[in-house]
Write an enzyme that holds these catalytic residues in place. Structure first.
Site, PDB file in Angstrom:
ATOM      1  N   LYS A 154       0.867  -1.194   0.000  1.00  0.00           N
ATOM      2  CA  LYS A 154       0.000   0.000   0.000  1.00  0.00           C
ATOM      3  C   LYS A 154       0.886   1.219   0.000  1.00  0.00           C
ATOM      4  CE  LYS A 154      -3.855  -2.425   0.521  1.00  0.00           C
ATOM      5  NZ  LYS A 154      -5.185  -2.351  -0.041  1.00  0.00           N
ATOM      6  N   LYS A 156      -2.265   1.434  -2.618  1.00  0.00           N
ATOM      7  CA  LYS A 156      -2.625   0.450  -3.649  1.00  0.00           C
ATOM      8  C   LYS A 156      -2.167   0.860  -5.039  1.00  0.00           C
ATOM      9  CE  LYS A 156      -7.186  -0.163  -3.463  1.00  0.00           C
ATOM     10  NZ  LYS A 156      -8.396  -0.447  -2.683  1.00  0.00           N
ATOM     11  N   ASP A 182      -2.809  -5.031  -5.926  1.00  0.00           N
ATOM     12  CA  ASP A 182      -4.156  -4.649  -5.528  1.00  0.00           C
ATOM     13  C   ASP A 182      -5.113  -4.777  -6.712  1.00  0.00           C
ATOM     14  OD1 ASP A 182      -5.981  -3.958  -3.581  1.00  0.00           O
ATOM     15  OD2 ASP A 182      -4.591  -2.521  -2.705  1.00  0.00           O
ATOM     16  N   GLU A 183      -6.400  -4.791  -6.411  1.00  0.00           N
ATOM     17  CA  GLU A 183      -7.396  -5.084  -7.447  1.00  0.00           C
ATOM     18  C   GLU A 183      -7.430  -4.041  -8.567  1.00  0.00           C
ATOM     19  OE1 GLU A 183      -8.133  -4.476  -4.283  1.00  0.00           O
ATOM     20  OE2 GLU A 183      -9.162  -2.541  -4.362  1.00  0.00           O
ATOM     21  N   HIS A 272      -9.746 -12.288  -7.008  1.00  0.00           N
ATOM     22  CA  HIS A 272     -10.172 -11.162  -6.185  1.00  0.00           C
ATOM     23  C   HIS A 272     -11.637 -10.909  -6.535  1.00  0.00           C
ATOM     24  CE1 HIS A 272     -10.414  -7.252  -4.298  1.00  0.00           C
ATOM     25  NE2 HIS A 272      -9.248  -7.478  -3.743  1.00  0.00           N
ATOM     26  N   HIS A 305     -11.152 -14.629  -2.284  1.00  0.00           N
ATOM     27  CA  HIS A 305     -11.437 -13.852  -1.071  1.00  0.00           C
ATOM     28  C   HIS A 305     -12.828 -14.218  -0.567  1.00  0.00           C
ATOM     29  CE1 HIS A 305      -8.380 -10.405  -1.199  1.00  0.00           C
ATOM     30  NE2 HIS A 305      -7.967 -11.334  -2.043  1.00  0.00           N
ATOM     31  N   LYS A 312     -12.350  -5.030   7.760  1.00  0.00           N
ATOM     32  CA  LYS A 312     -12.927  -3.705   7.495  1.00  0.00           C
ATOM     33  C   LYS A 312     -14.164  -3.753   6.600  1.00  0.00           C
ATOM     34  CE  LYS A 312     -10.100  -2.719   3.390  1.00  0.00           C
ATOM     35  NZ  LYS A 312      -8.947  -2.057   2.799  1.00  0.00           N
ATOM     36  N   SER A 342      -8.975 -11.251   4.175  1.00  0.00           N
ATOM     37  CA  SER A 342      -8.309  -9.995   3.835  1.00  0.00           C
ATOM     38  C   SER A 342      -9.217  -8.823   4.123  1.00  0.00           C
ATOM     39  CB  SER A 342      -7.963 -10.019   2.339  1.00  0.00           C
ATOM     40  OG  SER A 342      -7.448  -8.782   1.918  1.00  0.00           O
ATOM     41  N   GLY A 343      -8.601  -7.669   4.296  1.00  0.00           N
ATOM     42  CA  GLY A 343      -9.369  -6.437   4.468  1.00  0.00           C
ATOM     43  C   GLY A 343      -9.335  -5.947   5.899  1.00  0.00           C
ATOM     44  N   GLY A 344      -8.387  -5.087   6.203  1.00  0.00           N
ATOM     45  CA  GLY A 344      -8.318  -4.496   7.543  1.00  0.00           C
ATOM     46  C   GLY A 344      -7.651  -5.357   8.595  1.00  0.00           C
ATOM     47  N   GLN A 365      -4.153 -12.186   4.077  1.00  0.00           N
ATOM     48  CA  GLN A 365      -3.603 -11.023   3.374  1.00  0.00           C
ATOM     49  C   GLN A 365      -3.623  -9.833   4.319  1.00  0.00           C
ATOM     50  OE1 GLN A 365      -2.624  -7.698   1.737  1.00  0.00           O
ATOM     51  NE2 GLN A 365      -4.818  -7.796   2.111  1.00  0.00           N
ATOM     52  N   GLY A 367      -2.369  -5.942   4.235  1.00  0.00           N
ATOM     53  CA  GLY A 367      -1.783  -4.853   3.462  1.00  0.00           C
ATOM     54  C   GLY A 367      -1.387  -3.701   4.371  1.00  0.00           C
ATOM     55  N   GLY A 368      -2.383  -2.869   4.717  1.00  0.00           N
ATOM     56  CA  GLY A 368      -2.136  -1.749   5.629  1.00  0.00           C
ATOM     57  C   GLY A 368      -1.497  -2.210   6.936  1.00  0.00           C
TER      58      GLY A 368
END
Ligand code: CAP
Ligand code: MG
Length: 420
Positions: A154, A156, A182-183, A272, A305, A312, A342-344, A365, A367-368
């Site tokens: 990130k 992204k 990233d997507e 994704h 996913h 998040k 994934s996600g948050g 996954q 990222g942040g």
């Protein structure tokens, strides 16, 4: 006597026992005002199989054998059986144009949601399923007994290929198994696909040499189909094992095409699901994510996913677990697909995700949660691995943090927060 205008109720047969080769769809139905459940259900079966709004003066004889039948009504949930002859072998677009087509717009339903499609072996046999599946991927990357990890660098979008490769080096050296695009990272003015591919695959080789561990790159090839072909070829030429595809935005036909293409190149597909929530999120209308995951596994994605559980993005634990259970289940000749959480996510949440999932056959996954680590991406990557190890060893994160400065710092920043 007045002539009958419609024949919707002919599509109801509550005594019908589905045959072994029927395709069975489960729907949540809310009839519009003034319409009974039977009338709404009959319309769903009719419009999704052979019927139209009125009776017809000419009908081929075989029509009786092709009509879908509502054979169960249980509150708002109905089950519809479709004879196999209605379906073209090996075509997801054709299947969805029926069971998930016009019916969503019918005025006779206030809400309609496709909950599940049961597919008989006779239908499933024409699909490839995943190239490698969970076991195959584990043996390629020689990672056993723990979840696999990936990180999206990130921001992204923003890095050029050199910067992206630099960050990837840190992430992989810190202990993450895969770099994931990233997507929405395509081939951009300041970050061309080819450049990025060459540079990141070089970096992964370097890290593999230095650490003795296998590493991978989940590179996003999403584009118009001809471009995806070119990109997949390049990935194979560079020695990659995987391509990532945004399966909803490219569409089912494109995914099916790329599945065959990747089979020839021996490439795995990482799916994704960007845009899925446009039709999966409303609990009363649309298509359940469970169905999306089922069709994606059928076509043949090695990863998809399914939701972070404590992340998040919207996705109730119950739904995520149900999807993951399906992805882990035996299904004729079709291999198992890795769910991706994934996600948050960040180190403070990982043990909770793993415990709730109940299986380590999972891609995690972050990222942040890696790139936001106060001491940088390498430390962030190590904190993720230390969090996973703590879970596997059965010790608390507080305890593990005493021996890991990286984990300690991550917990100090993010604690156990679930981002919104
Ligand atoms: C996660 C992610 C994924 C989402 C998609 C993002 O990044 O890369 O696209 O997980 O949602 O951009 O948000 P972070 P889902 O780790 O930085 O959150 O997995 O639910 O399809
Ligand atoms: Mg993303």
């Amino acid at each position: 006597m007045e002539e009958k205008i419609d024949w919707y109720l002919d599509f109801l047969d509550l005594d019908y026992k589905p045959s072994k080769t029927d395709i069975i769809a489960h729907f949540y139905v809310e009839p519009a005002e003034g319409i009974s459940m039977e009338e709404a259900a009959g319309r769903v079966a009719s419009e999704s199989s052979v019927g139209t709004w009125t009776t017809l003066s000419r009908l081929p004889e075989r029509i009786n054998k092709l009509m879908a039948k509502v054979y169960e009504i249980n509150g708002n949930v109905i089950k519809v059986a479709y004879p196999l002859d209605l379906w073209e072998p090996g075509s997801i677009p054709q299947l969805l144009s029926g069971v998930a087509g016009n019916i969503f717009g019918m005025k006779a339903v206030k809400n309609l949601r496709l909950l599940d499609i049961e597919l008989p072996e006779e239908y499933v046999k024409d699909y490839l399923g995943p190239e490698y599946g969970i076991d195959g991927i584990r043996s390629i990357f020689k990672i056993h007994g723990r979840p696999l990890t990936a990180t999206v660098p990130k921001p992204k979008i923003g890095y050029d290929p050199d910067e992206y490769a630099e960050v990837s080096y840190e992430i992989l050296s810190g202990g993450i198994d895969f770099i994931k695009d990233d997507e929405n990272l395509g081939s951009l003015k300041f970050n061309k696909f080819e450049d990025r591919a060459v540079k990141v695959f070089k970096i992964r080789e370097k890290v593999e040499d230095e650490t003795g561990e296998r590493k991978g790159y989940l590179i996003n090839i999403t584009a118009p189909v001809k471009e995806m072909e070119k990109r997949a070829k390049l990935v194979a030429d560079l020695g990659g094992e995987y391509v990532m595809i945004d399966i909803i935005t490219v569409g089912w036909a494109a995914l099916q095409y790329m599945r065959e293409f990747c089979h020839d190149l021996k490439l795995a597909i990482y799916a994704h699901r960007a845009m899925h929530a446009a039709f999966t999120r409303n609990k009363k209308h649309g298509i359940r994510m469970y169905v999306v995951a089922k069709l994606a596994r059928l076509i043949g994605v090695d990863n998809i996913h399914t939701g972070a559980i404590y992340g998040k993005l919207e996705g109730p634990a119950k739904d995520v677990l149900e999807i993951n259970k399906f992805l882990y289940s035996n299904w004729y000749h079709i291999k198992k697909t890795f769910p991706v959480a994934s996600g948050g996510l960040h180190p403070g949440l990982i043990p909770k995700v793993l415990e709730t999932n109940g299986s380590v056959d999972l891609f995690i996954q972050v990222g942040g949660g890696v790139l936001g680590h106060p001491s940088g991406p390498k430390a962030g990557a190590k904190a993720v691995r230390d969090s996973i190890s703590a879970y596997l060893e059965g010790i608390s994160l507080e305890e593990a943090a005493k021996k890991s400065k990286e984990l300690e710092e991550a917990l100090k920043k993010w604690h156990y927060i679930i981002p919104v």
